[in-house]
Design a protein around this motif. Structure first.
Motif, PDB file in Angstrom:
ATOM      1  N   LEU A 155       0.853  -1.408   0.055  1.00 43.78           N
ATOM      2  CA  LEU A 155       0.115   0.169   0.029  1.00 43.78           C
ATOM      3  C   LEU A 155       0.846   1.242   0.000  1.00 43.78           C
ATOM      4  N   ALA A 156       2.281   1.152   0.358  1.00 41.24           N
ATOM      5  CA  ALA A 156       3.018   2.350   0.649  1.00 41.24           C
ATOM      6  C   ALA A 156       4.174   2.220  -0.556  1.00 41.24           C
ATOM      7  N   VAL A 157       4.551   3.417  -0.813  1.00 45.24           N
ATOM      8  CA  VAL A 157       5.637   3.469  -1.979  1.00 45.24           C
ATOM      9  C   VAL A 157       6.825   2.968  -1.321  1.00 45.24           C
ATOM     10  N   GLY A 158       7.360   2.229  -1.974  1.00 43.76           N
ATOM     11  CA  GLY A 158       8.606   2.098  -1.664  1.00 43.76           C
ATOM     12  C   GLY A 158       9.438   1.154  -0.315  1.00 43.76           C
ATOM     13  N   GLY A 159      10.361   0.356  -0.309  1.00 49.64           N
ATOM     14  CA  GLY A 159      10.988  -0.135   0.744  1.00 49.64           C
ATOM     15  C   GLY A 159      10.056  -1.088   1.732  1.00 49.64           C
TER      16      GLY A 159
END
Length: 335
Positions: free
Chosen positions: A45-49
């Motif tokens: 759900l979150a961008v990146g990493g």
């Protein structure tokens, strides 16, 4: 102050995302489902990493998933467009660093990139009809494809349920999007995870939850290195865990962070090569596997750098419930 400034743009972004998802849910926008091959999405759900790449690698390594496995990615950061096969000799600029990492690690795999995941699967199976399972890296928001199994990764220290929509936070869509997931993998957990922590995450996440951590191998490079002093380089979303791990290898002389999927310029490469020339015998650069393959196409131009750089292998492992995870996955694929 930042939250106040970004609240309204985040709200507007959320409205657009909500409408888009609603149109797919109502059938106004079409989603394509494949009977063959079976499709597994690893997303977030979150961008990146959030640990998607280690999760994809875990699925490949612990397969038995299929007689013939394919990997499909958008190829984020590449300068090309459309469908392309990923070959061991491809460059990161042509196919993206993550797909190239999969191909160099598992050279017998069918690995491809395409912005349209539906078109990508169609082209893969047209050329290799024996492909019976495709793992899609970072395709959870690609609603044009209806996958057989959706895996969402979220980190232990920055879980999605404590985050906010971009640009206020790092979420690509509302937290409620987790309802489309089949399972949630909490990544980068401490190995000493206790029951109270487990209960907390399970109370916050309305899906089957599994907990995973990372283990590291010995540094590897083109040339054999016997070093105990390291200059760490990382072009990933969150390099903190990587930098901490390097400290266990000896002396951490310096750290240098770059943006995720960073394209190294000629000046940056020349500077690294010059520093490599001046390094003592016990010193070297160390980087992530994803960054290492990004340098792959230029090593011949910068021989000192090639001789003085290694990457730190890493792999994901389950802290508990691994058999239950595979049971859920295999049940979904057998429908």
């Amino acid at each position: 102050m930042k939250k106040i400034i970004t609240w309204f743009p985040a709200l507007l972004y959320g409205i657009v995302i909500s409408l888009r998802n609603a149109f797919y849910d109502w059938g106004w926008f079409k989603s394509h489902h494949f009977n063959k091959p079976k499709t597994i999405v690893v997303g977030n759900l979150a961008v990146g990493g959030t640990g998607k790449s280690p999760m994809v690698a875990y699925l490949i390594q612990h397969a038995g998933l299929s007689k013939s496995l394919g990997i499909l990615s958008r190829g984020y950061g590449r300068i090309t467009q459309g469908f392309r096969w990923v070959e061991p000799g491809s460059s990161a600029s042509e196919v993206g660093d993550e797909p190239l990492t999969y191909k160099t690690t598992f050279p017998k795999l069918h690995v491809a990139v395409c912005e349209s995941r539906v078109e990508g699967i169609q082209q893969m199976t047209a050329q290799f009809p024996d492909i019976d399972t495709v793992i899609l890296d970072d395709a959870f928001q690609h609603r044009a494809l209806k996958a057989d199994f959706n895996i969402i990764c979220t980190t232990f220290d920055k879980p999605y349920f404590k985050d906010h929509l971009m640009p206020m936070g790092r979420l690509r869509e509302w937290r409620e999007g987790i309802k489309r997931a089949d399972v949630v993998i909490v990544t980068r957990c401490p190995s000493t995870l206790d029951q109270l922590q487990i209960d907390y995450f399970e109370s916050e996440i309305p899906k089957p939850v599994f907990f995973a951590s990372i283990q590291y191998g010995k540094p590897q490079g083109i040339h054999k290195l016997s070093c105990h002093s390291w200059h760490a380089l990382a072009g990933i979303a969150d390099p903190s865990l990587f930098f901490e791990q390097v400290k266990n290898l000896g002396a951490l002389k310096s750290t240098q962070s770059y943006p995720d999927h960073h394209h190294f310029t000629q000046a940056e490469l020349q500077d690294l090569n010059t520093k490599a020339v001046k390094m003592a015998e016990e010193e070297a650069f160390i980087t992530t596997h994803k960054d290492f393959v990004r340098f792959q196409s230029v090593y011949h131009e910068y021989p000192a750098l090639a001789k003085k750089i290694a990457y730190l292998p890493m792999e994901m492992y389950f802290l508990k419930g691994e058999a239950d995870f595979w049971s859920l996955l295999n049940q979904s694929l057998s429908r």
